[in-house]
Design an enzyme around this catalytic site. Structure first.
Site, short mmCIF file in Angstrom:
data_model
loop_
_atom_site.label_atom_id
_atom_site.label_comp_id
_atom_site.label_asym_id
_atom_site.label_seq_id
_atom_site.Cartn_x
_atom_site.Cartn_y
_atom_site.Cartn_z
N LEU A 31 9.76 0.30 13.84
CA LEU A 31 10.34 -0.98 14.24
C LEU A 31 9.56 -2.11 13.55
O LEU A 31 8.38 -2.30 13.82
CB LEU A 31 10.27 -1.14 15.76
N GLY A 87 4.03 -1.23 15.30
CA GLY A 87 2.76 -1.47 14.62
C GLY A 87 1.76 -2.15 15.53
O GLY A 87 2.00 -3.25 16.03
N ASP A 129 -2.44 -10.03 14.01
CA ASP A 129 -2.93 -10.52 12.72
C ASP A 129 -2.68 -11.99 12.46
O ASP A 129 -2.95 -12.49 11.38
CB ASP A 129 -2.28 -9.71 11.58
N ASN A 158 -0.09 -13.42 11.69
CA ASN A 158 0.81 -13.49 10.53
C ASN A 158 0.08 -13.47 9.18
O ASN A 158 0.60 -13.96 8.18
CB ASN A 158 1.70 -14.75 10.62
N LEU A 209 7.71 -10.58 17.57
CA LEU A 209 7.36 -10.24 18.94
C LEU A 209 6.01 -9.55 19.04
O LEU A 209 5.60 -8.84 18.12
CB LEU A 209 8.42 -9.30 19.53
#
Length: 296
Positions: A172, A192, A196, A198, A232
């Site tokens: 996903l 996952g 982070d 992003n 999300l």
């Protein structure tokens, strides 16, 4: 015999006099306590009987609920009996070396939330933590030693693709061009485990491509309009899957889980956008009263 009978009234009178003398010897406070005790004796028995009747009534209610397939929990609330799903939900924790300790701790809190939600849902999934090693395991050992006693969780130091068939796997990731429409309960869906901010965009999509396994994104854009980025947190993806298994409706599942502060509205109601907080997504702890959104 006559003498004994004649003496009887005198004995009774003597006993009454003794009782009166005892009462007279009591202090005022002692007499109050005695009177209060006598007054409470009868109501106490009455309360005891009422408690017994209420207990019996609750027992009858529990029996009736059990016949209807409803379970009485230890927290004195009713819920329907859980029906486990065969669907596997995997958190891929192989990104440990890409995170600083602060972010690893946030991931740990998100995993705790996943565990808690899976324990209370109507359709608990087969929960896997793979590549559980390094910083994450150290944090779990230090902060939450009880994780070793978690029920219905498969802790694996190995990578998910090493313990499951590749044809069963679906990663996903919000970067996938494939949009998930239905859930196949024979599949293992991988999330996952990365906090982070992003800084590692596309890394989960790249991992799925590198391994040659199927990938997909949740149908968020088909049902939800948001001020913020459509990404999300780990636990939000997990909770949305659980909600869909119960409701079988993506829109209901999204709006059961998504934080309201993000200004999320159903598609077609875009005129209501702007009511939320249009700020950059962050990886704040998602077990607070208003969890925040993050990458899948």
């Amino acid at each position: 015999m006559a003498t004994n009978m004649a003496d009887t009234p005198a004995v009774q009178e003597s006993s009454h006099e003794c009782a009166n003398n005892e009462n007279e010897t009591l202090s005022k406070r002692q007499r109050k306590r005695l009177l209060k005790s006598q007054q409470w004796e009868e109501p106490r028995e009455l309360h005891k009987q009422k408690r017994k009747e209420r207990k019996q009534q609750r027992k009858l209610e529990r029996q009736a609920q059990a016949e209807d397939g409803v379970e009485w929990t230890g927290k004195k609330r009713l819920r329907r009996s859980a029906e486990p799903s065969s669907l596997r939900l995997v958190i891929d924790c192989s990104f440990d070396n890409l995170m600083v300790l602060k972010d690893v701790k946030k991931l740990h809190k998100q995993i705790q939330r996943c565990y808690a939600e899976n324990r209370r849902t109507l359709h608990p999934v087969q929960f896997y933590l793979t590549s559980q090693d390094g910083q994450l395991k150290q944090v779990m050992d230090e902060i939450n030693k009880g994780w070793v006693n978690w029920k219905d969780v498969h802790f694996k130091p190995d990578a998910f693709h090493e313990i499951m068939k590749k044809e069963d796997l679906v990663y996903l990731t919000s970067d996938s061009p494939n949009v998930l429409q239905e859930l196949d309960e024979a599949k293992a869906y991988v999330i996952g485990g990365l906090v982070d901010h992003n800084h590692h965009k596309g890394i989960t999509f790249g991992r799925a491509q590198e391994l040659g396994i199927a990938h997909a994104q949740l149908p968020l854009g088909s049902f939800v309009q948001m001020n913020s980025h459509k990404v999300l947190a780990v636990n939000h993806v997990f909770e949305i899957i659980l909600a869909f298994l119960e409701k079988r409706d993506w829109q209901e599942a999204f709006f059961t889980v998504l934080p309201q502060r993000k200004g999320a509205v159903p598609v077609g109601q875009e005129n209501k956008l702007g009511e939320g907080n249009d700020e950059e997504d962050s990886d704040e702890d998602s077990d607070t009263e208003q969890p925040q959104l993050r990458d899948m």
